[in-house]
Design a protein around this motif. Structure first.
Motif, PDB file in Angstrom:
ATOM      1  N   HIS A  16       0.844  -1.202   0.000  1.00  0.00           N
ATOM      2  CA  HIS A  16       0.000   0.000   0.000  1.00  0.00           C
ATOM      3  C   HIS A  16       0.880   1.253   0.000  1.00  0.00           C
ATOM      4  O   HIS A  16       0.663   2.173  -0.794  1.00  0.00           O
ATOM      5  N   TRP A  17       1.881   1.277   0.869  1.00  0.00           N
ATOM      6  CA  TRP A  17       2.777   2.435   0.914  1.00  0.00           C
ATOM      7  C   TRP A  17       3.551   2.600  -0.393  1.00  0.00           C
ATOM      8  O   TRP A  17       3.758   3.716  -0.861  1.00  0.00           O
ATOM      9  N   ALA A  18       3.970   1.497  -0.981  1.00  0.00           N
ATOM     10  CA  ALA A  18       4.691   1.565  -2.254  1.00  0.00           C
ATOM     11  C   ALA A  18       3.798   2.173  -3.331  1.00  0.00           C
ATOM     12  O   ALA A  18       4.246   3.009  -4.121  1.00  0.00           O
ATOM     13  N   GLU A  19       2.530   1.757  -3.338  1.00  0.00           N
ATOM     14  CA  GLU A  19       1.577   2.310  -4.305  1.00  0.00           C
ATOM     15  C   GLU A  19       1.390   3.808  -4.106  1.00  0.00           C
ATOM     16  O   GLU A  19       1.381   4.570  -5.064  1.00  0.00           O
ATOM     17  N   VAL A  26       6.512  -4.203  -6.365  1.00  0.00           N
ATOM     18  CA  VAL A  26       7.727  -4.414  -5.576  1.00  0.00           C
ATOM     19  C   VAL A  26       8.160  -5.877  -5.725  1.00  0.00           C
ATOM     20  O   VAL A  26       7.334  -6.776  -5.554  1.00  0.00           O
ATOM     21  N   PRO A  27       9.435  -6.121  -6.025  1.00  0.00           N
ATOM     22  CA  PRO A  27       9.908  -7.508  -6.118  1.00  0.00           C
ATOM     23  C   PRO A  27       9.769  -8.234  -4.773  1.00  0.00           C
ATOM     24  O   PRO A  27       9.960  -7.646  -3.706  1.00  0.00           O
ATOM     25  N   ALA A  28       9.455  -9.511  -4.848  1.00  0.00           N
ATOM     26  CA  ALA A  28       9.298 -10.324  -3.635  1.00  0.00           C
ATOM     27  C   ALA A  28      10.575 -10.329  -2.798  1.00  0.00           C
ATOM     28  O   ALA A  28      10.501 -10.314  -1.570  1.00  0.00           O
ATOM     29  N   THR A  29      11.707 -10.306  -3.449  1.00  0.00           N
ATOM     30  CA  THR A  29      12.978 -10.306  -2.692  1.00  0.00           C
ATOM     31  C   THR A  29      13.115  -9.042  -1.859  1.00  0.00           C
ATOM     32  O   THR A  29      13.626  -9.086  -0.739  1.00  0.00           O
ATOM     33  N   ARG A  30      12.632  -7.934  -2.383  1.00  0.00           N
ATOM     34  CA  ARG A  30      12.712  -6.663  -1.637  1.00  0.00           C
ATOM     35  C   ARG A  30      11.721  -6.679  -0.474  1.00  0.00           C
ATOM     36  O   ARG A  30      12.026  -6.178   0.616  1.00  0.00           O
ATOM     37  N   LEU A  31      10.543  -7.230  -0.698  1.00  0.00           N
ATOM     38  CA  LEU A  31       9.566  -7.342   0.385  1.00  0.00           C
ATOM     39  C   LEU A  31      10.113  -8.223   1.502  1.00  0.00           C
ATOM     40  O   LEU A  31       9.981  -7.892   2.686  1.00  0.00           O
ATOM     41  N   ALA A  33      13.273  -8.779   2.197  1.00  0.00           N
ATOM     42  CA  ALA A  33      14.392  -8.082   2.837  1.00  0.00           C
ATOM     43  C   ALA A  33      13.908  -7.019   3.825  1.00  0.00           C
ATOM     44  O   ALA A  33      14.586  -6.743   4.818  1.00  0.00           O
ATOM     45  N   ALA A  34      12.735  -6.459   3.579  1.00  0.00           N
ATOM     46  CA  ALA A  34      12.206  -5.408   4.454  1.00  0.00           C
ATOM     47  C   ALA A  34      12.068  -5.881   5.895  1.00  0.00           C
ATOM     48  O   ALA A  34      12.201  -5.088   6.830  1.00  0.00           O
ATOM     49  N   ALA A 150       9.671   3.180   4.752  1.00  0.00           N
ATOM     50  CA  ALA A 150       9.423   1.962   3.981  1.00  0.00           C
ATOM     51  C   ALA A 150       9.576   2.236   2.483  1.00  0.00           C
ATOM     52  O   ALA A 150      10.180   1.436   1.770  1.00  0.00           O
ATOM     53  N   ARG A 151       9.047   3.350   2.028  1.00  0.00           N
ATOM     54  CA  ARG A 151       9.165   3.688   0.590  1.00  0.00           C
ATOM     55  C   ARG A 151      10.627   3.829   0.178  1.00  0.00           C
ATOM     56  O   ARG A 151      11.030   3.363  -0.882  1.00  0.00           O
ATOM     57  N   ARG A 152      11.430   4.485   1.036  1.00  0.00           N
ATOM     58  CA  ARG A 152      12.863   4.630   0.727  1.00  0.00           C
ATOM     59  C   ARG A 152      13.535   3.250   0.658  1.00  0.00           C
ATOM     60  O   ARG A 152      14.323   2.987  -0.246  1.00  0.00           O
ATOM     61  N   PHE A 153      13.207   2.384   1.598  1.00  0.00           N
ATOM     62  CA  PHE A 153      13.804   1.049   1.614  1.00  0.00           C
ATOM     63  C   PHE A 153      13.401   0.266   0.361  1.00  0.00           C
ATOM     64  O   PHE A 153      14.239  -0.356  -0.283  1.00  0.00           O
ATOM     65  N   LEU A 154      12.119   0.280   0.036  1.00  0.00           N
ATOM     66  CA  LEU A 154      11.622  -0.501  -1.091  1.00  0.00           C
ATOM     67  C   LEU A 154      12.158   0.017  -2.427  1.00  0.00           C
ATOM     68  O   LEU A 154      12.364  -0.758  -3.362  1.00  0.00           O
ATOM     69  N   ALA A 155      12.418   1.305  -2.513  1.00  0.00           N
ATOM     70  CA  ALA A 155      12.905   1.910  -3.763  1.00  0.00           C
ATOM     71  C   ALA A 155      14.419   1.738  -3.941  1.00  0.00           C
ATOM     72  O   ALA A 155      14.913   1.858  -5.047  1.00  0.00           O
ATOM     73  N   ALA A 156      15.130   1.446  -2.871  1.00  0.00           N
ATOM     74  CA  ALA A 156      16.595   1.290  -2.951  1.00  0.00           C
ATOM     75  C   ALA A 156      16.942   0.066  -3.785  1.00  0.00           C
ATOM     76  O   ALA A 156      16.179  -0.903  -3.814  1.00  0.00           O
ATOM     77  N   PRO A 157      18.098   0.107  -4.454  1.00  0.00           N
ATOM     78  CA  PRO A 157      18.505  -1.047  -5.283  1.00  0.00           C
ATOM     79  C   PRO A 157      18.830  -2.284  -4.478  1.00  0.00           C
ATOM     80  O   PRO A 157      19.080  -2.312  -3.357  1.00  0.00           O
TER      81      PRO A 157
END
Length: 157
Positions: A16-19, A26-31, A33-34, A150-157
């Motif tokens: 929801h926050w990513a949207e 969001v890639p599953a691997t990033r989710l 890792a969060a 959370a948005r910053r984390f999810l957007a990071a490479p």
């Protein structure tokens, strides 16, 4: 209730926050890792959410997972049912018909016992409370700044 319910609910909030930030999908691997979760197990939870129509996969280089409908229309009960299934949490096995009562006629057990009745009432209250709480509600009750973090984390490479 298994830990997959907790994981799935938190992931739905993240999606929801990513949207909201324009970063979906969001890639599953990033989710994973969060929250330092094993990706393979989280993928199983994401598949269950997808089968229930709560999330959807987007293929491609910029693909990943996103919510399939607005967070305000996804309840915590939807998430629980997707992960745990639709069955009641309590299953009465009618042990009162065994042992000392094995010879009693069936009519003596026509009404549910007090245990079954109390458990059913609790189950209904629990389901109503979960159905009254949306993913948007959960996201909105989170301390200020967590969505941006959370948005910053999810957007990071």
């Amino acid at each position: 209730m298994n830990e997959g319910v907790e994981w799935a609910a938190h992931v739905c909030v993240l999606l929801h926050w990513a949207e909201e930030g324009g970063d979906a999908p969001v890639p599953a691997t990033r989710l994973a890792a969060a929250y330092d979760l094993p990706t393979a197990y989280l993928v199983k939870q994401l598949q269950a959410l997808g089968r229930a129509g709560l999330t959807e996969s987007v293929p491609g280089r910029r693909g990943g997972v996103r919510l399939a409908r607005p967070a305000a229309r996804i309840t915590l009960m939807d998430v629980v049912a997707a992960i745990e299934g639709p069955d009641d949490a309590f299953a009465c096995t009618e042990i009162r018909r065994q042992g000392m009562n094995a010879e009693r006629p069936a009519r003596d057990f026509a009404q549910p016992c007090g245990v079954a009745h109390a458990m059913r009432e609790a189950e209904l209250a629990w389901r109503r409370a979960l159905a009254a709480t949306s993913i948007a509600d959960l996201a909105g009750s989170t301390p200020a700044g967590r969505a941006a973090d959370a948005r910053r984390f999810l957007a990071a490479p």
